[in-house]
Scaffold this motif. Sequence first.
Motif, PDB file in Angstrom:
ATOM      1  N   ASP A  29       0.845  -1.270  -0.038  1.00 40.16           N
ATOM      2  CA  ASP A  29       0.214  -0.186   0.074  1.00 40.16           C
ATOM      3  C   ASP A  29       0.781   1.167  -0.142  1.00 40.16           C
ATOM      4  N   VAL A  30       1.906   1.184   0.911  1.00 38.61           N
ATOM      5  CA  VAL A  30       2.902   2.477   0.704  1.00 38.61           C
ATOM      6  C   VAL A  30       3.679   2.776  -0.315  1.00 38.61           C
ATOM      7  N   PHE A  31       4.611   1.665  -0.428  1.00 37.04           N
ATOM      8  CA  PHE A  31       5.865   1.692  -1.364  1.00 37.04           C
ATOM      9  C   PHE A  31       5.427   1.313  -2.872  1.00 37.04           C
ATOM     10  N   GLY A  32       4.300   0.533  -2.774  1.00 32.89           N
ATOM     11  CA  GLY A  32       4.082  -0.368  -4.251  1.00 32.89           C
ATOM     12  C   GLY A  32       4.354  -1.274  -4.874  1.00 32.89           C
ATOM     13  N   PHE A  33       5.007  -2.287  -3.578  1.00 35.37           N
ATOM     14  CA  PHE A  33       5.456  -3.577  -4.118  1.00 35.37           C
ATOM     15  C   PHE A  33       4.098  -4.429  -4.652  1.00 35.37           C
ATOM     16  N   GLU A  34       4.177  -5.166  -5.508  1.00 35.35           N
ATOM     17  CA  GLU A  34       3.147  -6.149  -6.114  1.00 35.35           C
ATOM     18  C   GLU A  34       2.892  -7.554  -5.150  1.00 35.35           C
ATOM     19  N   GLU A  35       1.825  -7.762  -4.713  1.00 35.71           N
ATOM     20  CA  GLU A  35       1.761  -8.983  -3.943  1.00 35.71           C
ATOM     21  C   GLU A  35       1.537 -10.079  -4.965  1.00 35.71           C
ATOM     22  N   ALA A  48       6.235 -15.409   1.247  1.00 36.78           N
ATOM     23  CA  ALA A  48       5.300 -14.301   0.470  1.00 36.78           C
ATOM     24  C   ALA A  48       6.501 -13.915  -0.484  1.00 36.78           C
ATOM     25  N   GLN A  49       5.984 -13.606  -1.756  1.00 35.40           N
ATOM     26  CA  GLN A  49       6.817 -12.793  -2.682  1.00 35.40           C
ATOM     27  C   GLN A  49       6.248 -11.761  -2.988  1.00 35.40           C
ATOM     28  N   LEU A  50       6.880 -10.543  -3.125  1.00 36.78           N
ATOM     29  CA  LEU A  50       6.518  -9.262  -3.397  1.00 36.78           C
ATOM     30  C   LEU A  50       7.356  -8.855  -4.401  1.00 36.78           C
ATOM     31  N   SER A  51       6.835  -8.582  -5.555  1.00 39.99           N
ATOM     32  CA  SER A  51       7.670  -7.960  -6.689  1.00 39.99           C
ATOM     33  C   SER A  51       7.872  -6.524  -6.941  1.00 39.99           C
ATOM     34  N   MET A  59      11.430 -11.355  -0.764  1.00 38.34           N
ATOM     35  CA  MET A  59      10.671 -12.881  -0.144  1.00 38.34           C
ATOM     36  C   MET A  59      10.650 -12.537   1.381  1.00 38.34           C
ATOM     37  N   LEU A  60       9.517 -12.711   2.066  1.00 36.52           N
ATOM     38  CA  LEU A  60       9.354 -12.991   3.310  1.00 36.52           C
ATOM     39  C   LEU A  60       8.393 -13.795   3.792  1.00 36.52           C
TER      40      LEU A  60
END
Length: 135
Positions: A29-35, A48-51, A59-60
């Motif tokens: 929501d804040v930085f704009g990573f894609e779920e 989790a992978q955030l692109s 990954m987290l």
Amino acid sequence: MTNDNIPEPQVWPTLRAKDAPALIRFLVDVFGFEETAVYGTEGTVEHAQLSWPLGGGIMLGSDRESGPWKLTPGTFGAYVVCNDPDALYARARSAGAEIIDEMTDTDYGSRGFAVRDPEGNLWSFGTYRGEPRKS
């Protein structure tokens, strides 16, 4: 959205979080990573992978008591290339993110800023794309 000009990432920085679902929401929501992918149950994120829209990603997962991949939440740091640091800075500030380094122009040609996420991780965003690879 697929972009053939963005190479597939081969290095994935990873981190752990005390509240992984909340951190994912913040990063998206804040930085704009894609779920891209989130696996887990009942508030626990196993993976989790955030692109990142310009390529690459992170990954987290939720903090683990033990195991071979034990990482301390809040100790991660990353530099992320962005095209419009001023807009991202404004977005982070309006979301209440802790700005730890105000917007600045560097002597090596980057414009950027740094922020701490709710878990304590450090994120630096800027226009510097690194030096070209030697062929």
